[in-house]
Write a protein that holds these residues in place. Structure first.
Motif, short mmCIF file in Angstrom:
data_model
loop_
_atom_site.label_atom_id
_atom_site.label_comp_id
_atom_site.label_asym_id
_atom_site.label_seq_id
_atom_site.Cartn_x
_atom_site.Cartn_y
_atom_site.Cartn_z
N ALA A 266 0.83 -1.20 0.00
CA ALA A 266 0.00 0.00 0.00
C ALA A 266 0.87 1.25 0.00
O ALA A 266 0.60 2.22 -0.71
CB ALA A 266 -0.93 -0.02 1.20
N LEU A 267 1.94 1.23 0.78
CA LEU A 267 2.83 2.39 0.83
C LEU A 267 3.46 2.65 -0.52
O LEU A 267 3.57 3.81 -0.96
CB LEU A 267 3.92 2.17 1.89
N LEU A 278 -7.85 2.71 -5.87
CA LEU A 278 -7.70 1.98 -4.62
C LEU A 278 -6.74 2.67 -3.66
O LEU A 278 -6.88 2.55 -2.45
CB LEU A 278 -7.19 0.55 -4.90
N TYR A 279 -5.79 3.40 -4.21
CA TYR A 279 -4.79 4.07 -3.38
C TYR A 279 -4.69 5.54 -3.80
O TYR A 279 -3.72 5.98 -4.41
CB TYR A 279 -3.43 3.38 -3.51
N PRO A 280 -5.71 6.29 -3.49
CA PRO A 280 -5.74 7.70 -3.94
C PRO A 280 -4.70 8.55 -3.20
O PRO A 280 -4.25 8.20 -2.10
CB PRO A 280 -7.16 8.15 -3.58
N ALA A 389 -8.05 8.96 1.81
CA ALA A 389 -9.33 8.53 2.37
C ALA A 389 -10.23 7.89 1.31
O ALA A 389 -10.84 6.85 1.54
CB ALA A 389 -10.04 9.72 3.02
N PHE A 390 -10.33 8.48 0.12
CA PHE A 390 -11.20 7.98 -0.94
C PHE A 390 -10.90 8.75 -2.22
O PHE A 390 -10.38 9.87 -2.17
CB PHE A 390 -12.69 8.15 -0.58
N PRO A 391 -11.20 8.17 -3.37
CA PRO A 391 -11.14 8.95 -4.61
C PRO A 391 -12.35 9.90 -4.63
O PRO A 391 -13.43 9.54 -4.16
CB PRO A 391 -11.24 7.91 -5.70
N TYR A 467 -20.05 6.66 -1.91
CA TYR A 467 -19.99 5.22 -2.17
C TYR A 467 -18.58 4.70 -1.96
O TYR A 467 -17.60 5.30 -2.41
CB TYR A 467 -20.45 4.92 -3.60
N GLU A 468 -18.53 3.54 -1.28
CA GLU A 468 -17.26 2.89 -0.99
C GLU A 468 -17.26 1.51 -1.66
O GLU A 468 -18.26 0.79 -1.57
CB GLU A 468 -17.09 2.73 0.52
#
Length: 995
Positions: A266-267, A278-280, A389-391, A467-468
């Motif tokens: 993830a990093l 997925l990784y914004p 946190a989210f796109p 939406y998630e």
């Protein structure tokens, strides 16, 4: 048969001096005329004019005055010598009167509207900062429609309030901050008892008095001003990128006893941006905050008149854009936008030689458009939402979000509706003055004001869902409910009406070298709003003034005023004051001092009151009960029936705060009046302050506070002005400085309180802690002793009980009471204060032929701010992480760490109010600067223009502070962070045209 107004009459008379000797060579001319006649050797003059013409009399060394042609036939006119501080431009407005500066015995600082900078500003707060001694203005909020500031005059002598002064516009209680600068003739600050006791129970906190412009009977003038510019943030949060945030969050989790949330994959994805869905890695500040926003202002005025009617008319338009980016959709724009329309007409009517009437009508319309969510919500989502946190948008175009982070800034700005708050204000005043001829010098006077304000709210309503991604590919979990766009419910609200009546008599007459003036007024004020009881006040104000030979002056003021805040029979009080002045430079023993042109000594003493209490309920002298409270369980049931309970017990002996004010000072002019200097020493002792009752709690009921407190402030202030003209160069330098210190003399405090926690003997001091929607004031702090460097150091130190676990990297506190435990008994009452000990301003102007330049610096010393709520902002959802988190303690940087270790839980040890989080709030700011060029008359005269000036100006241009590189605003630390709109720097281009 009545005379026609256009039929010429013969204007004749004789001009004499105060000793009745004729004056030869006096210029006598009609308004706006370049041709004048001169009085003869016997002081006589004669020529023809229309009855409505205004005749002007000018003579070197004497005060210019005017008369109406129709009232000049064989008259003998006396010209008064123009003594120092008693010239044509030396008028100072006092409550329901006017004096020459020379005649003032009270302490009043004044500035003309023409001396204030022309800024495209939404309020007048900004143009007054740093200009008047004894007036401290602190900005508390900024942004379109939200430009707020607090005012303080001299210092604080009450620990129950911030002592906001009374604000008057043309003698009537009104808000002035929304006025346009071109309405303002002058602004005065009343500071001592002699200038304040006229207002009795309402003047203890000082007065800011604004006079609006009026027309001239000797000239007609048309002006036009246009300004346009840009506003940019002064300081703004720098959000963490996703990779840095994730690493810091892992660190905080491990420090709190958990495990890292983000693995290496993830990093890496956050760092290389390989999968932004997925990784914004959002930079919400860059995406939703503009670099600048437009601002513009346009003003037109027309003024003039004749002997029977004078007028001043103004209309202005102001437009301020917001900093939000991408805040629109095809139907509405949710970016902040503030528009204001001002208008004013002041009309003076000379009905006949005995009756004069003034009719003033002013108004404004404020229109503030904004997103349906408040600024704090939107800015909080932009500043504090983690970059990962989210796109903002999912692949299917829906708004991104999670169960923890549902405030998507894009959705808040484009799919949550908008609101327009429209506020209309109408301000009307009628004033009349009738001479009573059978007693020379006596006149009857009346003033009546009628002000109304109403608000109307409209806009669009809409809700959104976020939406998630779900556990199954292509599925989403939704949070919130999306609703279609509709018109929002409209609402009329905030309807307020206020009226003031002042009626009485004035007597003004000279007997040789003796001058006597007496004024008396009865007043009544009513403020009414739907659904509430009216607010009413009454008073009887009196002032007697005497001068001998324009050298010795005495004023005695006495006001009997009442307030409905207090119990019947205890509502009225008497507020006296006395002041005196001595032009000592007119004495023979000082006339030989060549450098000394003028020196006046003055002093005053008196009592003023304040009924501005905040007791949580009205009429606190009555007992009140609350219905529907939880009762006792009786019988066999398990449900407690509703009950009626008594609120805090009433205090039938409530009374007003009493401020005993002393002021002693001098005014002087030196070196051919090149230097003007004023200085004052002042003290105020305020008694009957509200404080907690000492009635024991055994009675089982709380009690409304009692008037047993006492406090004081004392200090000094000075104003300096230097003016010199050298050939074609005009140089003006000015400055002011105010120092004050307060002390609590009496206060009821908790029994058994340690001496180091008592307020008695300390300054009235606290540090502001600003959060979204509230401001708290903290006086007691733990004393920090650095940061624990090792666990062994923790073990060897007193036990700190604010958190379950204390380790290396946590803040270390001093054990004040020596019990080897750090708890609430180790907080210490301090003198750290958000109000500075000293505040000042200095500036200047230079003019050379057609070029001019002006600047103003403003600053404070002895002020403290807190960064606790900045560094420790956030929630458990975002790990309490911000840009400040990179300066946290780790074993690797233990020696240079700025802040304690990161934690997501059990954080209370490091978030206590302690001096670890306090910083020096002193600053010096280049508040405004302006460079202008006046076009040559030959260029503009063909267009019937008398003057045309273009200029560039700046506001909040430079700031010098003692924050060691900390990127926050020392005046408003919260601005641009956590939830607050950033403080603004303004650059503008302006045009001023006079016809």
């Amino acid at each position: 048969m009545a005379q026609r107004l256009d039929e010429p009459v013969t204007v004749s008379g004789k001009v004499v001096n105060a000793d009745k000797q004729p004056l030869a060579g006096v210029s006598v001319f009609k308004q706006e005329s370049s041709q004048a006649v001169q009085t003869g050797a016997d002081g006589s003059f004669s020529f023809s004019a229309a009855p409505t013409d205004v005749i002007v009399f000018q003579y070197v060394g004497y005060i210019t005055f005017t008369k109406i042609a129709g009232e000049l036939t064989g008259a003998t006119l006396t010209m008064q010598p123009s003594l120092i501080e008693a010239g044509d431009d030396d008028n100072v407005y006092i409550p329901f009167g006017v004096r020459k500066k020379r005649q003032l015995t009270g302490t009043i600082s004044a500035i003309k509207g023409s001396q204030l900078p022309q800024l495209p500003s939404s309020t007048l707060n900004n143009v007054l900062v740093g200009r008047l001694a004894g007036l401290y203005i602190q900005q508390t909020d900024v942004g379109p429609g939200a430009d707020e500031a607090t005012f303080l005059i001299r210092g604080r002598s009450s620990y129950n309030s911030n002592q906001a002064p009374l604000v008057l516009v043309d003698g009537v209680q009104r808000n002035f901050t929304d006025m346009d600068l071109n309405e303002v003739e002058s602004v005065s600050v009343f500071k001592d008892a002699a200038s304040l006791s006229w207002y009795g129970m309402y003047g203890a906190n000082g007065i800011v008095s604004v006079r609006t412009k009026r027309g001239s009977s000797t000239r007609t003038r048309i002006t036009f001003d246009a300004q346009g510019g840009l506003q940019t943030p002064m300081s703004l949060t720098r959000p963490l990128d996703a990779f840095t945030y994730a690493n810091l969050y892992n660190e905080a989790q491990v420090n709190s006893g958990g495990t890292a949330l983000y693995n290496q994959a993830a990093l890496d994805a956050y760092q290389n941006g390989s999968n932004p869905n997925l990784y914004p890695n959002n930079n919400l500040v860059d995406q939703f905050i503009k670099k600048s926003a437009p601002v513009q202002r346009y003003v037109a005025t027309v003024s003039g008149g004749n002997g029977f009617a004078r007028y001043f008319t103004m209309i202005s338009y102001f437009n301020q854009g917001g900093l939000f980016k991408g805040a629109s959709n095809p139907t509405y724009d949710a970016n902040n936008n503030f528009k204001r329309y001002n208008f004013r007409t002041n009309l003076d009517l000379h009905v006949n030689k005995n009756l004069d009437v003034q009719v003033d009508v002013g108004g404004r319309i404020n229109s503030f458009t904004h997103a349906d969510a408040i600024n704090a919500t939107i800015l909080g989502s932009i500043y504090t939402t983690p970059a990962n946190a989210f796109p903002l948008l999912n692949p299917d175009g829906s708004f991104g979000g999670t169960s923890l982070f549902r405030s998507n800034p894009l959705a808040l700005l484009t799919a949550d509706g908008n609101t327009t708050d429209l506020t209309r204000s109408l301000l009307a005043t009628l004033t009349a003055r009738q001479k009573i001829n059978f007693i020379p010098g006596l006149s009857a006077n009346v003033l009546y004001s009628y002000d109304i304000r109403s608000s109307y709210t409209s806009g669009y309503a809409q809700d959104f869902a976020v939406y998630e991604p779900g556990s199954t590919a292509g599925t989403y979990n939704s949070y919130g409910t999306a609703t279609p766009l509709v018109f929002a419910n409209t609402d009329f609200n905030s309807n307020v009406r206020s009226n003031e009546f002042w009626g009485g008599f004035d007597y003004d007459r000279n007997f040789g070298k003796h001058g006597i003036n007496f004024s008396t007024r009865y007043s009544r004020t009513v403020m009414a709003a739907p659904g509430t009881l009216d607010n009413k006040s009454e008073g009887w104000s009196n002032r007697a003034s005497y001068n001998y030979n324009q050298r010795y002056f005495v004023d005695v003021i006495g006001t009997y005023s009442g307030s409905q805040v207090f119990a019947p029979g205890k509502q009225w009080g008497f507020f006296p004051a006395v002041s005196a002045g001595w032009i000592i430079s007119d004495e023979n023993f000082l006339k030989s001092v060549k450098v000394l042109n003028y020196l006046k000594l003055r002093g005053s003493y008196g009592i003023v009151g304040s009924d501005a209490y905040s007791l949580g309920r009205r009429y606190a002298y009555n007992n009140y009960f609350s219905r529907g409270q939880t009762g006792f369980i009786l019988g066999t049931g398990f449900a407690a029936p509703a009950a009626t309970t008594q609120n805090a017990l009433a205090n039938p002996n409530l009374t007003w705060e009493k401020a005993k004010k002393t002021s002693v000072g001098f005014d002087t002019k030196l070196f051919g009046q090149m230097i003007t200097l004023s200085a004052d020493y002042f003290q105020e002792v305020r008694s009957d302050l509200l404080t907690n009752s000492l009635i024991p709690g055994i009675i089982g009921q709380s009690v409304i506070q009692v008037n047993a407190g006492k406090a004081r402030y004392r200090g000094y202030e000075t104003e300096l002005n230097f003016y010199k003209k050298i050939n074609k160069v005009e140089l003006n330098i000015y400055g002011n400085y105010t120092y004050q210190k307060s002390k609590v003399l009496a206060i009821n405090e908790e029994a058994g309180l340690p001496a180091y926690q008592k307020s008695l003997g300390h300054s009235i001091a606290s540090v502001m802690q600003v959060t979204s929607g509230s401001t708290s004031y903290v006086s007691n702090f733990l004393q920090a002793n650095g940061i624990f460097q090792t666990d062994a150091e923790v073990a060897a130190s007193p036990v700190q009980r604010f958190a379950g676990t204390v380790k290396a990297g946590d803040i270390k506190y001093k054990d004040i009471n020596g019990d080897n435990v750090i708890d609430n008994l180790d907080f210490v009452r301090t003198d750290y204060n958000f109000v500075p000990k000293a505040y000042y301003g200095f500036g200047g102007s230079v003019k050379y032929t057609a070029f001019d330049m002006a600047f103003l610096f403003q600053g404070t010393t002895g002020r403290t701010i807190s960064i606790n709520n900045l560094v420790n902002s956030g929630t458990a959802s975002n790990g309490y992480l911000s840009q400040f988190s990179v300066g946290r303690w780790t074993p690797a940087n233990a020696a240079t760490a700025q802040y304690p270790r990161l934690l997501v839980a059990d954080r209370a040890n490091n978030t206590q109010n302690s001096d670890f989080w306090l910083r020096n709030g002193d600053y010096l700011r280049l508040k405004n600067a302006e460079i202008g060029f006046t076009l040559p008359t030959a260029w503009v005269s063909k267009a019937k223009i008398s003057s045309c000036r273009v200029y560039v100006s700046g506001f909040n241009l430079l700031t010098f502070d003692k924050l060691d590189g900390l990127n926050i605003d020392p005046e408003m630390p919260q601005s641009g962070y956590v939830f607050a709109y950033p403080n603004l720097r303004t650059y503008s281009l302006g045009l001023n045209v006079k016809f």
